[in-house]
Motif scaffolding. Sequence first.
Motif, short mmCIF file in Angstrom:
data_model
loop_
_atom_site.label_atom_id
_atom_site.label_comp_id
_atom_site.label_asym_id
_atom_site.label_seq_id
_atom_site.Cartn_x
_atom_site.Cartn_y
_atom_site.Cartn_z
N VAL A 1 -68.03 171.65 163.41
CA VAL A 1 -68.16 170.25 163.00
C VAL A 1 -69.61 169.96 162.60
O VAL A 1 -69.87 169.34 161.57
CB VAL A 1 -67.69 169.31 164.12
N GLU A 2 -70.54 170.39 163.41
CA GLU A 2 -71.96 170.17 163.09
C GLU A 2 -72.35 170.85 161.78
O GLU A 2 -73.09 170.28 160.97
CB GLU A 2 -72.82 170.68 164.25
N GLU A 3 -71.85 172.06 161.57
CA GLU A 3 -72.19 172.80 160.35
C GLU A 3 -71.65 172.10 159.10
O GLU A 3 -72.34 172.00 158.08
CB GLU A 3 -71.64 174.21 160.43
N VAL A 4 -70.41 171.63 159.18
CA VAL A 4 -69.83 171.02 157.98
C VAL A 4 -70.49 169.68 157.68
O VAL A 4 -70.70 169.33 156.50
CB VAL A 4 -68.30 170.87 158.12
N GLU B 1 -70.18 174.33 146.61
CA GLU B 1 -69.24 175.22 147.29
C GLU B 1 -69.73 175.44 148.71
O GLU B 1 -70.82 175.97 148.91
CB GLU B 1 -69.10 176.56 146.57
N PRO B 2 -68.95 175.04 149.71
CA PRO B 2 -69.39 175.15 151.11
C PRO B 2 -69.27 176.58 151.60
O PRO B 2 -68.66 177.44 150.94
CB PRO B 2 -68.40 174.24 151.85
N PRO B 3 -69.82 176.88 152.77
CA PRO B 3 -69.69 178.23 153.34
C PRO B 3 -68.22 178.60 153.54
O PRO B 3 -67.41 177.79 153.99
CB PRO B 3 -70.42 178.11 154.68
N ALA B 4 -67.90 179.85 153.23
CA ALA B 4 -66.51 180.32 153.34
C ALA B 4 -65.99 180.22 154.76
O ALA B 4 -64.79 179.98 154.99
CB ALA B 4 -66.41 181.76 152.84
N GLU B 5 -66.90 180.38 155.75
CA GLU B 5 -66.46 180.36 157.15
C GLU B 5 -65.86 179.01 157.54
O GLU B 5 -64.95 178.95 158.38
CB GLU B 5 -67.64 180.67 158.08
N LEU B 6 -66.33 177.95 156.92
CA LEU B 6 -65.80 176.62 157.25
C LEU B 6 -64.38 176.47 156.73
O LEU B 6 -63.50 175.95 157.42
CB LEU B 6 -66.71 175.53 156.69
N ALA B 7 -64.14 176.91 155.51
CA ALA B 7 -62.78 176.85 154.97
C ALA B 7 -61.85 177.75 155.75
O ALA B 7 -60.69 177.40 156.02
CB ALA B 7 -62.79 177.23 153.49
N SER B 8 -62.31 178.93 156.16
CA SER B 8 -61.49 179.84 156.96
C SER B 8 -61.15 179.22 158.31
O SER B 8 -60.01 179.36 158.80
CB SER B 8 -62.24 181.16 157.16
N PHE B 9 -62.10 178.53 158.91
CA PHE B 9 -61.86 177.85 160.19
C PHE B 9 -60.69 176.88 160.06
O PHE B 9 -59.82 176.81 160.94
CB PHE B 9 -63.13 177.12 160.62
N VAL B 10 -60.66 176.13 158.98
CA VAL B 10 -59.59 175.16 158.75
C VAL B 10 -58.26 175.86 158.50
O VAL B 10 -57.24 175.53 159.12
CB VAL B 10 -59.95 174.25 157.56
N LEU B 11 -58.26 176.83 157.61
CA LEU B 11 -57.01 177.49 157.23
C LEU B 11 -56.32 178.17 158.40
O LEU B 11 -55.09 178.10 158.53
CB LEU B 11 -57.29 178.51 156.13
N THR B 12 -57.08 178.83 159.25
CA THR B 12 -56.48 179.61 160.34
C THR B 12 -56.11 178.75 161.55
O THR B 12 -55.59 179.28 162.53
CB THR B 12 -57.43 180.73 160.79
N ARG B 13 -56.34 177.46 161.46
CA ARG B 13 -55.97 176.57 162.56
C ARG B 13 -54.95 175.51 162.18
O ARG B 13 -54.05 175.24 162.97
CB ARG B 13 -57.23 175.94 163.15
N ILE B 14 -55.08 174.92 161.01
CA ILE B 14 -54.15 173.85 160.66
C ILE B 14 -53.42 174.07 159.34
O ILE B 14 -52.67 173.20 158.89
CB ILE B 14 -54.84 172.46 160.66
N PHE B 15 -53.60 175.24 158.73
CA PHE B 15 -52.79 175.63 157.57
C PHE B 15 -52.17 177.01 157.81
O PHE B 15 -52.29 177.91 156.98
CB PHE B 15 -53.64 175.64 156.29
N PRO B 16 -51.48 177.19 158.93
CA PRO B 16 -50.95 178.51 159.27
C PRO B 16 -49.86 178.98 158.32
O PRO B 16 -49.60 180.18 158.23
CB PRO B 16 -50.39 178.31 160.69
N HIS B 17 -49.24 178.05 157.62
CA HIS B 17 -48.15 178.38 156.70
C HIS B 17 -48.65 178.81 155.33
O HIS B 17 -47.85 179.18 154.47
CB HIS B 17 -47.27 177.14 156.54
N MET C 1 -60.18 186.98 158.81
CA MET C 1 -60.33 186.02 159.90
C MET C 1 -61.44 186.49 160.83
O MET C 1 -61.64 187.69 161.01
CB MET C 1 -59.02 185.87 160.67
N HIS C 2 -62.11 185.53 161.42
CA HIS C 2 -63.21 185.85 162.31
C HIS C 2 -62.73 185.81 163.76
O HIS C 2 -61.77 185.13 164.10
CB HIS C 2 -64.35 184.84 162.13
N ALA C 3 -63.41 186.52 164.63
CA ALA C 3 -63.09 186.48 166.06
C ALA C 3 -63.25 185.06 166.57
O ALA C 3 -64.17 184.34 166.19
CB ALA C 3 -64.01 187.43 166.82
N LEU C 4 -62.34 184.67 167.44
CA LEU C 4 -62.33 183.29 167.92
C LEU C 4 -63.63 182.94 168.63
O LEU C 4 -64.12 181.82 168.53
CB LEU C 4 -61.15 183.09 168.87
N GLY C 5 -64.22 183.88 169.34
CA GLY C 5 -65.43 183.58 170.08
C GLY C 5 -66.57 183.15 169.20
O GLY C 5 -67.49 182.46 169.64
#
Length: 361
Positions: free
Chosen positions: A13-16, A148-164, A1-5
Motif C-alpha cells: 500500500v505504501e509503495e503504490v 507504468e507502475p512497478p510490475a510487483e504491484l500489479a502482480s500483488f493485485v492479480l494473485t490475490r483478488i483476480f485469481p480467475h 509470482m513472488h514468495a508471500l513473505g
Amino acid sequence: MHALGAEQPAERVEEVVADCVTALRAVTDRKWEGVRAGRLEWDCRETAVHIASDLLAYAGQLAGRAQDAYIPFEMTPDDGTDNAALLTVIETTGALLAATIRTTPRAVRAFHPYPFRQANREGFAAMGVAEVLLHTHDITEGLGVRHEPPAELASFVLTRIFPHVRPGPTPWQTLLWATGRGELPGREPVGPWRWSSNPVLRSERLGLEGLTPASAADLGTGGDGGFAWAGSTPADGTRVGAGMMVKQYEEGVFRPEWTAYVLVRREDDLAVGAMGFHAVPDEDGRVEVGYDLVEDARGHGYATEALRALSAWALAQDGVRIVTAVIDHDNVASQGVVTRAGFTRAGEDEAKGEYLYELRR
C-alpha cells in the motif's frame, strides 16, 4: 509470482501510494477538473478524490470490524483544496490504510460486498493497491502522460483478488486487460468485471480459508502461505495440493470457491491442515475432495468436521450432485473420516488399491 513473505500487504500500500503521488505530482500544475480520466465518466480531480476515499473507506472497514455493510461515512476535501494538497490527502489516507493493515489481526474479516461479503487485511490491501494503480492510470491517461507502475504491484493485485485471470505477458498489461482498460493478444475484450477475495467457510471449531494463488505459490515452494501452523509446518499433501492450485491459476482455470481451503483452528488461529477440491465440478455434477492434517492435529475430529462443512457447502451449489473422495486401501483413518462425514463406499480400483466414496445430494 513472488514468495508471500516478500509481499507484505502494508508495504505494498505504501509503495503504490508513493508511486501514485510521484506520477501525479509532475502534473499538479495542469487543470484536472473537467478533464476526463481515461475511459471513466469522472474527471481527473474526481478520480483523485475517489482514490483517497477508497483508501480511507477500506481502513474504516477493517478498523471498525464492519460485518454487514459499509461504515456510513465519506471523505470530502475542503473547498479550495488544490491538486498538490489533494495528493497530500492521498498520502494521508494511504498511511491510514497501511497502519490499519499492520495492526489488524490475521483472522479478522470485514464486510465487502463482492463476491463473498468479506475480506481479510490482505484482501483490503490488494483492493487498495488496485484502486490506486488503476485510477492513477486513468488520470495520467486523461492528461496524456505515460506512466507504468512497478510490475510487483500489479502482480500483488492479480494473485490475490483476480485469481480467475490467467497470467498474461506482463502483470500490468494483464491487470489493465482484466479491468477493461487494455488489450491482450488472443483474448476477447473485457466488459463488466469484478475482483474476488478468497472465500471463508466456518464450522464449529474451524475456519476454512480459501487459498489465493499467492498463498498457494508460497506453500508450494516451502513457505507457510501466510499461516501459523500447528506443529510449525504444513503436511506434505498440503504443499502438493497448493502446487496443483498454482498450475490451475497459470492455466486460467482457477476458481476461488473450488480451490483448497486451509483449516484454521479458531481458538488459537493455528492452521491444522488443508482440504479442498481437485477441480471445479464436472458436467455430471461431481466434484472430488481431498485433505490432510498436520500430525499434531490428528485424532481430534477436525477432518470430519471440516469435511461435513465443505461437502454441505458444495452440495448446496447449483448443479452439484455428488462429492467424491478416493482413499487408499490401507488408509483406515481416512476411511473413518469420510464414513463419519456421511460418505458411503461406491466403488473400488483394485489395480490402484483405492476405494471410491460418495456423498450425494
